[in-house]
Design a protein around this motif. Sequence first.
Motif, PDB file in Angstrom:
ATOM      1  N   VAL A 158       6.988 -11.208  -7.810  1.00 47.86           N
ATOM      2  CA  VAL A 158       7.753 -10.665  -6.727  1.00 47.86           C
ATOM      3  C   VAL A 158       6.684 -10.469  -5.655  1.00 47.86           C
ATOM      4  O   VAL A 158       5.879  -9.707  -5.989  1.00 47.86           O
ATOM      5  CB  VAL A 158       8.216  -9.523  -7.200  1.00 47.86           C
ATOM      6  CG1 VAL A 158       9.341  -8.779  -5.907  1.00 47.86           C
ATOM      7  CG2 VAL A 158       9.353  -9.748  -8.355  1.00 47.86           C
ATOM      8  N   GLN A 159       7.125 -10.941  -4.299  1.00 45.20           N
ATOM      9  CA  GLN A 159       6.338 -10.310  -3.156  1.00 45.20           C
ATOM     10  C   GLN A 159       7.160  -9.017  -2.436  1.00 45.20           C
ATOM     11  O   GLN A 159       8.325  -9.194  -2.277  1.00 45.20           O
ATOM     12  CB  GLN A 159       6.238 -11.657  -2.087  1.00 45.20           C
ATOM     13  CG  GLN A 159       5.552 -12.734  -2.446  1.00 45.20           C
ATOM     14  CD  GLN A 159       5.368 -13.782  -1.305  1.00 45.20           C
ATOM     15  OE1 GLN A 159       6.398 -13.895  -0.605  1.00 45.20           O
ATOM     16  NE2 GLN A 159       4.016 -14.242  -1.258  1.00 45.20           N
TER      17      GLN A 159
ATOM     18  N   TYR B 229       4.702   1.413  -7.177  1.00 41.56           N
ATOM     19  CA  TYR B 229       5.309   1.168  -8.539  1.00 41.56           C
ATOM     20  C   TYR B 229       6.051   0.084  -8.878  1.00 41.56           C
ATOM     21  O   TYR B 229       5.810  -0.553  -9.699  1.00 41.56           O
ATOM     22  CB  TYR B 229       6.221   2.412  -8.697  1.00 41.56           C
ATOM     23  CG  TYR B 229       6.745   2.634 -10.046  1.00 41.56           C
ATOM     24  CD1 TYR B 229       6.068   2.827 -11.290  1.00 41.56           C
ATOM     25  CD2 TYR B 229       7.856   1.938 -10.484  1.00 41.56           C
ATOM     26  CE1 TYR B 229       6.460   2.893 -12.633  1.00 41.56           C
ATOM     27  CE2 TYR B 229       8.457   2.138 -11.851  1.00 41.56           C
ATOM     28  CZ  TYR B 229       7.605   2.364 -12.911  1.00 41.56           C
ATOM     29  OH  TYR B 229       8.062   2.522 -14.266  1.00 41.56           O
ATOM     30  N   ALA B 230       7.055  -0.333  -7.989  1.00 40.38           N
ATOM     31  CA  ALA B 230       7.768  -1.545  -7.946  1.00 40.38           C
ATOM     32  C   ALA B 230       6.899  -2.607  -7.846  1.00 40.38           C
ATOM     33  O   ALA B 230       6.873  -3.690  -8.721  1.00 40.38           O
ATOM     34  CB  ALA B 230       8.695  -1.606  -7.013  1.00 40.38           C
ATOM     35  N   ALA B 231       5.671  -2.647  -7.039  1.00 35.05           N
ATOM     36  CA  ALA B 231       4.768  -4.031  -6.771  1.00 35.05           C
ATOM     37  C   ALA B 231       3.917  -3.997  -8.245  1.00 35.05           C
ATOM     38  O   ALA B 231       3.865  -5.264  -8.441  1.00 35.05           O
ATOM     39  CB  ALA B 231       3.959  -3.826  -5.635  1.00 35.05           C
ATOM     40  N   VAL B 232       3.548  -3.107  -8.700  1.00 37.67           N
ATOM     41  CA  VAL B 232       3.035  -3.086 -10.234  1.00 37.67           C
ATOM     42  C   VAL B 232       3.827  -3.560 -11.261  1.00 37.67           C
ATOM     43  O   VAL B 232       3.605  -4.651 -11.994  1.00 37.67           O
ATOM     44  CB  VAL B 232       2.284  -2.018 -10.483  1.00 37.67           C
ATOM     45  CG1 VAL B 232       1.427  -1.964 -11.809  1.00 37.67           C
ATOM     46  CG2 VAL B 232       1.200  -1.758  -9.295  1.00 37.67           C
TER      47      VAL B 232
ATOM     48  N   VAL C  68       8.769   6.333  -0.399  1.00 37.70           N
ATOM     49  CA  VAL C  68       8.595   4.954   0.081  1.00 37.70           C
ATOM     50  C   VAL C  68       7.371   4.365  -0.352  1.00 37.70           C
ATOM     51  O   VAL C  68       7.258   3.419  -0.745  1.00 37.70           O
ATOM     52  CB  VAL C  68       8.778   4.993   1.476  1.00 37.70           C
ATOM     53  CG1 VAL C  68       8.711   3.547   1.958  1.00 37.70           C
ATOM     54  CG2 VAL C  68      10.182   5.606   1.947  1.00 37.70           C
ATOM     55  N   ARG C  69       6.181   5.174  -0.106  1.00 38.02           N
ATOM     56  CA  ARG C  69       5.000   4.875  -0.336  1.00 38.02           C
ATOM     57  C   ARG C  69       4.892   4.571  -2.107  1.00 38.02           C
ATOM     58  O   ARG C  69       4.548   3.476  -2.382  1.00 38.02           O
ATOM     59  CB  ARG C  69       3.976   5.623   0.205  1.00 38.02           C
ATOM     60  CG  ARG C  69       2.442   5.549  -0.479  1.00 38.02           C
ATOM     61  CD  ARG C  69       1.684   6.815  -0.218  1.00 38.02           C
ATOM     62  NE  ARG C  69       0.549   6.633  -0.752  1.00 38.02           N
ATOM     63  CZ  ARG C  69       0.215   7.380  -1.849  1.00 38.02           C
ATOM     64  NH1 ARG C  69       1.053   7.742  -2.563  1.00 38.02           N
ATOM     65  NH2 ARG C  69      -0.950   7.232  -2.416  1.00 38.02           N
ATOM     66  N   THR C  70       5.090   5.806  -2.663  1.00 30.79           N
ATOM     67  CA  THR C  70       4.818   5.554  -4.296  1.00 30.79           C
ATOM     68  C   THR C  70       5.650   4.662  -4.933  1.00 30.79           C
ATOM     69  O   THR C  70       5.291   4.008  -5.702  1.00 30.79           O
ATOM     70  CB  THR C  70       4.843   7.090  -4.749  1.00 30.79           C
ATOM     71  OG1 THR C  70       4.181   7.897  -3.762  1.00 30.79           O
ATOM     72  CG2 THR C  70       4.524   7.126  -6.187  1.00 30.79           C
ATOM     73  N   GLY C  71       6.994   4.805  -4.505  1.00 31.30           N
ATOM     74  CA  GLY C  71       7.984   3.873  -5.199  1.00 31.30           C
ATOM     75  C   GLY C  71       7.707   2.364  -4.910  1.00 31.30           C
ATOM     76  O   GLY C  71       7.863   1.598  -5.916  1.00 31.30           O
ATOM     77  N   THR C  72       7.266   2.100  -3.703  1.00 26.06           N
ATOM     78  CA  THR C  72       6.938   0.726  -3.407  1.00 26.06           C
ATOM     79  C   THR C  72       5.660   0.082  -4.125  1.00 26.06           C
ATOM     80  O   THR C  72       5.717  -1.024  -4.764  1.00 26.06           O
ATOM     81  CB  THR C  72       6.507   0.362  -2.176  1.00 26.06           C
ATOM     82  OG1 THR C  72       7.583   0.934  -1.126  1.00 26.06           O
ATOM     83  CG2 THR C  72       6.378  -1.003  -1.837  1.00 26.06           C
TER      84      THR C  72
ATOM     85  N   LEU D 290      -2.451   4.829 -13.411  1.00 23.96           N
ATOM     86  CA  LEU D 290      -1.472   5.069 -14.539  1.00 23.96           C
ATOM     87  C   LEU D 290      -0.434   4.127 -14.395  1.00 23.96           C
ATOM     88  O   LEU D 290       0.062   3.419 -15.514  1.00 23.96           O
ATOM     89  CB  LEU D 290      -1.069   6.564 -14.373  1.00 23.96           C
ATOM     90  CG  LEU D 290      -1.921   7.396 -14.817  1.00 23.96           C
ATOM     91  CD1 LEU D 290      -1.642   8.786 -14.374  1.00 23.96           C
ATOM     92  CD2 LEU D 290      -1.944   7.691 -16.247  1.00 23.96           C
ATOM     93  N   PHE D 291       0.058   3.484 -13.225  1.00 22.53           N
ATOM     94  CA  PHE D 291       1.011   2.529 -12.964  1.00 22.53           C
ATOM     95  C   PHE D 291       0.413   1.274 -13.596  1.00 22.53           C
ATOM     96  O   PHE D 291       1.179   0.242 -14.239  1.00 22.53           O
ATOM     97  CB  PHE D 291       1.124   2.240 -11.529  1.00 22.53           C
ATOM     98  CG  PHE D 291       2.140   3.145 -10.661  1.00 22.53           C
ATOM     99  CD1 PHE D 291       2.554   4.501 -11.691  1.00 22.53           C
ATOM    100  CD2 PHE D 291       2.267   3.304  -9.632  1.00 22.53           C
ATOM    101  CE1 PHE D 291       3.440   5.359 -11.029  1.00 22.53           C
ATOM    102  CE2 PHE D 291       2.959   4.268  -8.978  1.00 22.53           C
ATOM    103  CZ  PHE D 291       3.686   5.378  -9.507  1.00 22.53           C
ATOM    104  N   ALA D 292      -1.215   0.903 -13.375  1.00 24.51           N
ATOM    105  CA  ALA D 292      -1.336  -0.366 -13.894  1.00 24.51           C
ATOM    106  C   ALA D 292      -1.506  -0.372 -15.302  1.00 24.51           C
ATOM    107  O   ALA D 292      -1.267  -1.524 -15.998  1.00 24.51           O
ATOM    108  CB  ALA D 292      -2.918  -0.499 -13.520  1.00 24.51           C
TER     109      ALA D 292
END
Length: 541
Positions: A407-408, A178-181, A172-176, A205-207
């Motif tokens: 996206v918010q 990733y999606a937010a970035v 939940v934490r990591t996926g959120t 790395l996501f950034a």
Amino acid sequence: MEASLGQKQRQLEFPSVTLSHVSSSPSAPLPLAASASFAAAQPGGHCLRFQDPSSTDPVLDLDLRISQIFRLGSAELLCVSQESGATDADEPFSSAIKIGFRTEDESKSFLSAFEQLKHGVVSPRSGGALENGSLIAAKSKFDHKIEATSAKMYFHYYGQLLHQQNMLQDYVRTGTYYAAVIENRVDFNGRVVVDVGAGSGILSLFAAQAGAKHVYAVEASEMAEYARKLVSGNPLLGQRITVVKGKVEEVELPEKADILISEPMGTLLVNERMLESYVIARDRFLGPSGKMFPSLGRIHMAPFSDEYLYVEIANKALFWQQQNYYGVDLTPLHGSAFQGYFSQPVVDAFDPRLLVSPPIFHTLDFTCIKEEDLYEIDIPLNFIASVGTRVNGLACWFDVLFNGSSVQRWLTTAPGAPTTHWYQLRCVLAQPLYVMAGQEITGQLRLVAHSAQSYTIYLTMSAKMWGAGANQGGILQTSSCKLELKEPYYRLSQPQPYVLPQDQQAQQQLIQPQEVSPQIQGGTDPGMTIQSSQNSEVLDQ
């Protein structure tokens, strides 16, 4: 004596190093190969001097007082500094040079000499120690606020891969994140990003995946070495990432950031006091129009009724009611033990149908809050009971907003939502309150920061008069407690009770939280809805 002195003198000269600019806009070209040495620049100050082997003139002099060194690898260092001639120590650091050495021992010698000269421990003229009263390294703001033992344990904990794995496996934490970035590439593409408390480097790395021009991953624990390995193992992304080992309160970066990204949340949002470091990083590194991911957090609260939990905690003290424990009467300590068990906030996942009224929330806006505002947080409480029951305490959880341009997205830890490694937190009253439907519950939740990187919780809850003539009445019952957020009771595998079926219809109204501080406007807010859980399997996730 002279041989030893000559040996120390030679350690201040490094005839063969490689240089390269890291700054996005270097002011002057550097030779690929050069020599480096330390020299006295003026009384009380020293400089790091780079020279082209083919010339006697220095290529660049860097004042040690406004320079810092960071280890990038076994034989590679990063030096960040103001340009030569700068006088104001508050000016942005505008030079970043990567220095390569022939061996790891040579880089260690260089780093040792740099730190000794910068902090006035060794004189380059004699190689000897300075007398008592000479300059020593000043403590950072972090060191003044936090006990050394607490900081040591904190950084040791987060320097271990197994704890990083625990957070990474919170999907939940990591996926959120990733999606937010990724959903907000427009915010990251071509931008400079600072990852505050980078840990394993996953957010960096996501950034980079989202197109960041360069990412500075700042990490104070030994996890920085693992982050370098992970970054090096992903070269297409890693070439745009620099891992900087150090505290955000102390390190210097060569350029301002367009984006600040971090995961600074602890239990009840504020535990571990990393939010303060996030705010300090904002003030030190973020440009005027920069964005923060996340940009705000909210602490949600509601009274709850849970007889099973209350009895479970109270029964822990029964041990101290023994009057003949190997011939010893333990009962004099029963009262202290009883209060001690109720001083532990409970961390677990609970059924949202245990809530007695709609939740309220308190907002912390990371984009404008002052660091000092996080030292003490006072939250007024006001609820209207939806059912007649016994109130056992206050339930708390939090959410954070990633306010991207496209996206918010919210990351929520609400009861009934997919469980995270933060779970929820409940403050249990040793003396419950008795309320009727429609009765007003008031009080205060006060969080006071302390030097062990956590907070002391002061909770007061009161039941007011209700019904006809209530406005002429006052407080019927009051209950208070003091809890230590740093020492919770982790109750992660206990079966959770359900409320009676006749109460479920009333509980269906508990879906809209009420605001107790200004709310951001616009955007979808999944944290606003508390979904009822149909089973207790959430505890086993």
